[in-house]
Design a protein around this motif. Structure first.
Motif, short mmCIF file in Angstrom:
data_model
loop_
_atom_site.label_atom_id
_atom_site.label_comp_id
_atom_site.label_asym_id
_atom_site.label_seq_id
_atom_site.Cartn_x
_atom_site.Cartn_y
_atom_site.Cartn_z
N GLY A 1 3.09 3.78 -2.18
CA GLY A 1 3.56 4.21 -3.50
C GLY A 1 3.13 3.27 -4.61
O GLY A 1 2.02 2.73 -4.60
N PHE B 1 -10.06 11.21 -12.22
CA PHE B 1 -10.34 11.02 -13.64
C PHE B 1 -11.23 9.80 -13.89
O PHE B 1 -10.94 8.71 -13.37
CB PHE B 1 -9.04 10.80 -14.43
CG PHE B 1 -8.02 11.87 -14.20
CD1 PHE B 1 -8.00 13.01 -14.99
CD2 PHE B 1 -7.10 11.75 -13.17
CE1 PHE B 1 -7.06 13.99 -14.76
CE2 PHE B 1 -6.16 12.73 -12.94
CZ PHE B 1 -6.14 13.87 -13.73
N LEU C 1 -8.21 1.05 -16.64
CA LEU C 1 -7.93 0.25 -15.43
C LEU C 1 -6.69 -0.59 -15.69
O LEU C 1 -6.39 -0.91 -16.84
CB LEU C 1 -9.13 -0.66 -15.12
CG LEU C 1 -10.42 0.08 -14.76
CD1 LEU C 1 -11.58 -0.90 -14.65
CD2 LEU C 1 -10.28 0.87 -13.47
N ARG D 1 -12.31 4.70 -8.38
CA ARG D 1 -10.89 5.09 -8.30
C ARG D 1 -10.73 6.61 -8.37
O ARG D 1 -9.92 7.20 -7.66
CB ARG D 1 -10.11 4.44 -9.45
CG ARG D 1 -8.63 4.73 -9.38
CD ARG D 1 -7.87 4.20 -10.56
NE ARG D 1 -8.34 4.80 -11.80
CZ ARG D 1 -8.01 4.38 -13.01
NH1 ARG D 1 -7.21 3.32 -13.13
NH2 ARG D 1 -8.46 4.98 -14.11
N LYS E 1 -1.66 8.45 -16.86
CA LYS E 1 -2.93 9.18 -16.90
C LYS E 1 -3.52 9.40 -15.51
O LYS E 1 -4.24 10.36 -15.30
CB LYS E 1 -3.94 8.40 -17.76
CG LYS E 1 -3.74 8.60 -19.25
CD LYS E 1 -4.85 7.95 -20.01
CE LYS E 1 -4.73 8.23 -21.49
NZ LYS E 1 -5.80 7.60 -22.25
N ILE E 2 -3.25 8.46 -14.60
CA ILE E 2 -3.85 8.65 -13.28
C ILE E 2 -2.93 9.40 -12.31
O ILE E 2 -3.17 9.44 -11.11
CB ILE E 2 -4.31 7.31 -12.65
CG1 ILE E 2 -3.12 6.37 -12.43
CG2 ILE E 2 -5.39 6.65 -13.47
CD1 ILE E 2 -3.48 5.13 -11.66
N ILE F 1 -7.86 1.58 -4.93
CA ILE F 1 -7.05 2.24 -3.90
C ILE F 1 -5.73 2.81 -4.41
O ILE F 1 -5.00 3.47 -3.68
CB ILE F 1 -6.78 1.28 -2.71
CG1 ILE F 1 -5.91 0.10 -3.15
CG2 ILE F 1 -8.08 0.79 -2.10
CD1 ILE F 1 -5.51 -0.80 -2.00
N LEU F 2 -5.42 2.55 -5.67
CA LEU F 2 -4.10 2.96 -6.20
C LEU F 2 -3.77 4.45 -5.95
O LEU F 2 -2.67 4.76 -5.48
CB LEU F 2 -3.99 2.61 -7.68
CG LEU F 2 -2.62 2.75 -8.28
CD1 LEU F 2 -1.58 1.87 -7.58
CD2 LEU F 2 -2.62 2.40 -9.77
N LYS G 1 -10.18 -4.04 -6.20
CA LYS G 1 -9.87 -3.25 -5.00
C LYS G 1 -8.54 -2.50 -5.18
O LYS G 1 -8.43 -1.31 -4.86
CB LYS G 1 -9.79 -4.17 -3.78
CG LYS G 1 -9.61 -3.41 -2.49
CD LYS G 1 -9.43 -4.34 -1.33
CE LYS G 1 -9.05 -3.55 -0.09
NZ LYS G 1 -8.73 -4.43 1.03
N GLU G 2 -7.57 -3.20 -5.74
CA GLU G 2 -6.24 -2.59 -5.92
C GLU G 2 -6.31 -1.42 -6.89
O GLU G 2 -5.65 -0.40 -6.70
CB GLU G 2 -5.24 -3.64 -6.40
CG GLU G 2 -4.87 -4.64 -5.32
CD GLU G 2 -4.20 -5.90 -5.85
OE1 GLU G 2 -3.66 -6.66 -5.03
OE2 GLU G 2 -4.26 -6.15 -7.07
N THR H 1 -1.56 4.06 -18.64
CA THR H 1 -2.63 4.32 -17.68
C THR H 1 -2.07 4.94 -16.41
O THR H 1 -2.64 5.88 -15.85
CB THR H 1 -3.36 3.00 -17.35
OG1 THR H 1 -3.90 2.50 -18.54
CG2 THR H 1 -4.45 3.21 -16.33
N TYR I 1 0.82 -1.21 0.00
CA TYR I 1 0.00 0.00 0.00
C TYR I 1 0.86 1.26 0.00
O TYR I 1 0.38 2.33 0.32
CB TYR I 1 -0.92 0.02 1.23
CG TYR I 1 -2.18 -0.83 1.09
CD1 TYR I 1 -2.30 -1.78 0.09
CD2 TYR I 1 -3.24 -0.67 1.97
CE1 TYR I 1 -3.43 -2.56 -0.03
CE2 TYR I 1 -4.39 -1.45 1.86
CZ TYR I 1 -4.48 -2.41 0.86
OH TYR I 1 -5.60 -3.17 0.75
N MET J 1 2.32 -1.65 -5.15
CA MET J 1 1.21 -2.55 -5.48
C MET J 1 1.25 -2.93 -6.96
O MET J 1 1.07 -4.07 -7.34
CB MET J 1 -0.10 -1.85 -5.16
CG MET J 1 -1.27 -2.78 -5.13
SD MET J 1 -2.60 -2.11 -4.17
CE MET J 1 -2.78 -0.50 -4.86
#
Lengths: 668, 256
Positions: free
Chosen positions: A272, B88, B95, B155, A588-589, B106-107, B102-103, A585, A270, A275
């Protein structure tokens, strides 16, 4: 249309194609150079060893090289077809026939292979002279190398190129056809619960192999190495088996399980990007298990071979210096002729020296340690020995005036029995027991009918024997300048006389007599006393052999390093579409370039560091087996490992830079 | 104003093949506003949203958010800003298929090194709200398109973003799921005062907005403001869509 598709494919993966083409062209270039060297007129004409022994070796090695290069080119060439899987399937969905797609796969490979072969042959034409000069330089042969490629050889090379291009293209066409025929990829999902026992077994195998290895090494140190017993053979087979399969199972089971455990620990995962990176790296590791294993085992083999070769090189060199710590020697029968020959040549004598020796019969245990054998042996007094030039005594241990020292042939000393206890029963004199062992014969090993014992002056004086001689030695400034004719003249004095041993059950009854040399009447108990020994010819042969092997080992090592490096590099660069999508991705996030770069770095580290660590562990463990304490291979090993790791590391860094560059281009 | 867009433009392709996706657009968005961006396919909605959300850099112009010129920020600062302040929801979900549901959710919090307690409580809250509790341990590949969109939304919302960007968020959802998501977006817009920018071509979805900007051929064609009555606003949107598509002009609100 076909051309456009092929052009797009080349442009899209140009980094990876460039690496592949350069690696292939290097292999082709080296192969072409080796082939052209075997037929080179200059080498055949001016280097006698080339004709007699080196040319067949080069030819055999070039065949080995060709087979390895073929496997490499065919195997790695498949990466590109696999990479285009989605694209081929899309063409199929759009209505393109299977045959058409197969032709595209065929043509793409044809273009790549054509480029690689053209580049390779050009490289060979350009660098043939350079490599030839390098070879001659290393062999200390001072002649001018002329690049030479017969029309026939060129035609053969072009024919090989043609067949190889078609063969590789066909292989990839088959690969393409299998993709479009099956449509769905074979899902080889391995259950996680299978990986746990597999990983555990891998660790057990690897660690137990290591333990067996260490115990074997310890037993060698304690009891010495007395031939290959059944137990040792079984242990060695187990060690090889344990390392070989243990490493694979560690890659297959242990490392993915370890990453899964890390991923399950929430405190770690959990935080950085962990994961994602744990799962991403696990995915990459699973996909590349076989490649990583292959690279590990080959690297281990390379490290061991290099160490053994380097050790062999040192051995030859040390032996040479022990055997020839002089330039020219003679005995009392031949001294005048040799001296006259030297005077008549332009040789500048730097130093001249001589020593008196006695020869008598001794009885010693043979190497099995059970049977006593009687042989002639020479004796030199301590004072005479100390009068010899320092250079001659440099390789032997220090002795005081009351000590004995045996100077023996060979490999006994080199292989670690320098403190071996020696017991000599000397005819008519006191038994000698010593642990001082030297290997550097004054006047060269060839001048002595058996071993030489340096003895205290008193012992020498009291030694009863009729066989005495005086040896003479010369040092020259830049080697001797004897002409071929003079050498031919000297050859008449090659054998001075024969020492004949008539052995009886008791040493005291045995006799030693001097006979005139007659080749036709040589018996089993006759020992030849050389008339002279010349360093120059041995030196020339030694330089040629050593230079030749340095050349071949260097070429093979570089080729192996390039092959292994490029396989790893291409595995890193060639990512699946979904792997690229994942990295995009992340961007992008809100993941920064720096964080994505850390994933690329971890991937590189995982791919490059783990194989080399396992390879070093395996290679070191196996090198220990060959290590016998007195002449440890550890220093050679450390030196080889450091150089290998540096070169391997450079490839790793370059891969990381290229990999990050291509990721950056795709995600931004 | 929380977001100020000044004369931004974006071209795709080179020279003769260049396509002018966005031509000199200026726009202002207040804090807590729910702005819709509408227009026909290829009008430049997603490009505009991507540039405002700093996913793409404009060729010209500036995007100023909270008085910071986003076009001048260094990659690392930009990433930090996006991670802390923005959420976003993408049309293509975006994804990570190596992670489970879940991962994926929570990212963003994990990236911010949030503590485990906070992560678990937030994910529990969103699972309950979007009714995706049962999906928690499933792989992304096993989800329907609608479920993926809900996961993507979860997310985006997990770190309570100050600004939420949504590109066709209801495009893959059935009407029930779409209504749940839109209601939730409206709740965080009103209660948390979060600014929302949403690109959509669906009039029903756009009717949740407080203002809708219409884009055509890379420029702003017009805009309409929600006066408070959702049904009227919906009608106005439909009329504007007709107009853009070549229909009559007379139904367009005088406000525009």
């Amino acid at each position: 249309m076909y051309l456009k598709i092929i052009r797009r494919s080349l442009a899209k993966m140009h980094d990876s194609y460039l690496i592949y083409i350069l690696s292939c062209s290097f292999a082709i270039g080296i192969f072409s150079i080796l082939i052209s060297l075997t037929n080179n007129k200059i080498m055949k004409h001016d280097v006698s060893m080339w004709r007699t022994s080196l040319m067949p070796i080069v030819f055999s090695l070039s065949l080995v090289f060709a087979v390895s290069a073929f496997i490499y080119m065919a195997y790695v060439g498949g990466f590109f077809i696999k990479q285009q899987r989605h694209e081929f399937l899309t063409f199929q969905k759009l209505g393109m026939s299977k045959i058409t797609i197969t032709i595209i796969g065929f043509l793409q490979t044809l273009v790549i292979q054509f480029l690689a072969w053209v580049l390779g042959i050009i490289e060979a034409l350009i660098f043939q002279k350079f490599f030839g000069m390098l070879l001659l330089y290393l062999m200390h042969v001072r002649i001018n190398f002329t690049a030479y490629l017969r029309v026939n050889s060129l035609i053969t090379l072009l024919q090989i190129a043609g067949y190889a291009i078609v063969a590789f293209s066909l292989i990839n066409a088959v690969r393409t056809y299998r993709i479009v025929r099956n449509n769905k990829p074979k899902q080889r999902k391995v259950n996680f619960w299978l990986r746990i026992p597999a990983g555990t077994l891998g660790i057990v195998l690897f660690v137990s192999a290591l333990a067996v290895n260490i115990s074997m090494f310890a037993s060698f140190e304690d009891y010495g190495f007395n031939g290959y017993t059944d137990r040792i053979v079984i242990q060695i087979i187990y060690i090889l088996f344990g390392f070989f399969f243990g490493t694979y199972l560690i890659y297959f089971g242990f490392l993915p399980v370890l990453l899964t455990i890390l991923q399950k620990i929430k405190r770690l995962s959990y935080s950085g990007l962990n994961m994602f990176s744990f799962k991403y790296l696990k995915g990459r590791l699973k996909r590349n298990t076989s490649v990583l294993w292959f690279v590990t085992e080959l690297s281990a083999m390379a490290l061991m071979l290099l160490t053994v070769c380097y050790f062999g090189y040192q051995l030859i060199y040390d032996n040479y210096h022990s055997e020839y710590p002089f330039a020219l020697t003679a005995n009392s029968d031949t001294v005048d002729d040799v001296r006259d020959t030297i005077k008549n040549s332009k040789t500048k004598v730097k130093k001249e020296y001589h020593s008196k020796i006695k020869t008598t019969l001794v009885s010693t245990l043979d190497p099995s340690g059970h049977i006593y054998v009687q042989r002639p042996a020479s004796f030199m007094s301590y004072s005479e020995y100390m009068r010899l030039p320092d250079k001659i005594r440099a390789s032997n241990p220090y002795i005081n005036p009351k000590q004995f020292m045996r100077i023996g042939f060979g490999n006994d000393e080199t292989f670690g029995f320098s403190d071996h206890k020696v017991e000599w029963n000397v005819k008519g004199a006191k038994k000698i027991t010593t642990r001082k062992n030297g290997s550097s014969f004054p006047y060269g090993g060839g001048m002595f009918a058996g071993s030489l014992m340096i003895v205290p002056d008193k012992y020498y004086k009291n030694l009863p024997t009729k066989v005495t001689d005086t040896f003479y030695g010369w040092y020259f400034k830049h080697g001797d300048k004897l002409s071929k004719e003079q050498v031919k003249q000297l050859d008449k004095h090659r054998y001075a006389y024969i020492v004949n041993v008539e052995a009886k059950s008791s040493l005291e009854d045995s006799t030693l007599t001097i006979k005139k040399y007659n080749q036709a009447r040589m018996g089993e108990n006759d020992y030849i006393q050389s008339g002279f020994v010349r360093q120059e010819s041995a030196k020339r042969h030694l330089n040629q052999i050593v230079g030749f092997f340095i050349f071949m080992i260097t070429i093979f090592s570089i080729a192996l390093l390039i092959a292994l490096g490029s396989v790893l590099t291409l595995r890193i660069l060639l990512r699946d579409d979904h792997e690229w999508r994942q990295l995009r991705t992340l961007k992008k996030i809100g993941v920064s370039n720096r964080e994505i770069r850390s994933i690329v770095l971890s991937e590189n580290a995982l791919t490059f560091v783990i194989p080399i660590v396992f390879a070093i562990m395996q290679a070191y463990a196996l090198i220990l087996l060959a290590d016998n304490g007195a002449r440890p291979l550890r220093n050679e090993f450390i030196m080889i490992v450091v150089s290998y790791v540096i070169l391997y590391g450079i490839i790793g860094i370059i891969t990381y830079l290229i990999s990050w560059r291509s990721v950056k281009r795709r995600i931004n | 104003m929380q977001i100020i867009v000044k004369n931004i433009a974006k071209d795709y392709g080179k020279r003769l093949n260049a396509v002018h996706a966005i031509k000199d657009i200026s726009l202002e968005v207040k804090k807590g506003e729910f702005l819709g961006i509408m227009g026909p396919s290829g009008a430049g909605k997603s490009t505009l949203l991507n540039m405002i959300s700093t996913n793409e850099r404009p060729d010209h112009g500036q995007v100023i958010i909270d008085d910071i010129d986003m076009t001048q920020l260094h990659d690392r600062e930009l990433a930090r800003y996006r991670r802390n302040k923005m959420g976003f929801i993408y049309q293509s979900f975006e994804l990570l298929d190596s992670l489970n549901v879940k991962e994926n959710i929570i990212l963003p919090l994990a990236l911010n090194h949030a503590n485990k307690k906070l992560i678990e409580s937030r994910v529990k809250h969103l699972n309950y709200l979007l009714n995706i509790e049962k999906l928690s341990k499933r792989n992304v590949d096993d989800l329907s398109l609608g479920q993926r969109q809900l996961v993507s939304a979860a997310r985006a919302l997990i770190n309570n973003p100050e600004i939420l960007f949504a590109d066709e968020p209801t495009g893959s959802l059935d009407s029930k799921s779409a209504t749940i998501l839109l209601n939730y977006m409206q709740v965080i817009n009103q209660r948390e005062n979060a600014t929302i920018l949403m690109a959509t071509h669906d009039a029903f979805t756009a009717s949740y907005c407080s203002r809708v900007v219409f884009i055509k051929d890379g420029t702003i064609f017009s805009e309409i403001v929600n006066s408070g009555e959702r049904e009227d606003f919906f009608e106005q949107i439909i009329n504007m869509q007709r107009t853009i598509g070549g229909g009559s002009y007379f139904n367009v609100s005088e406000n525009n």
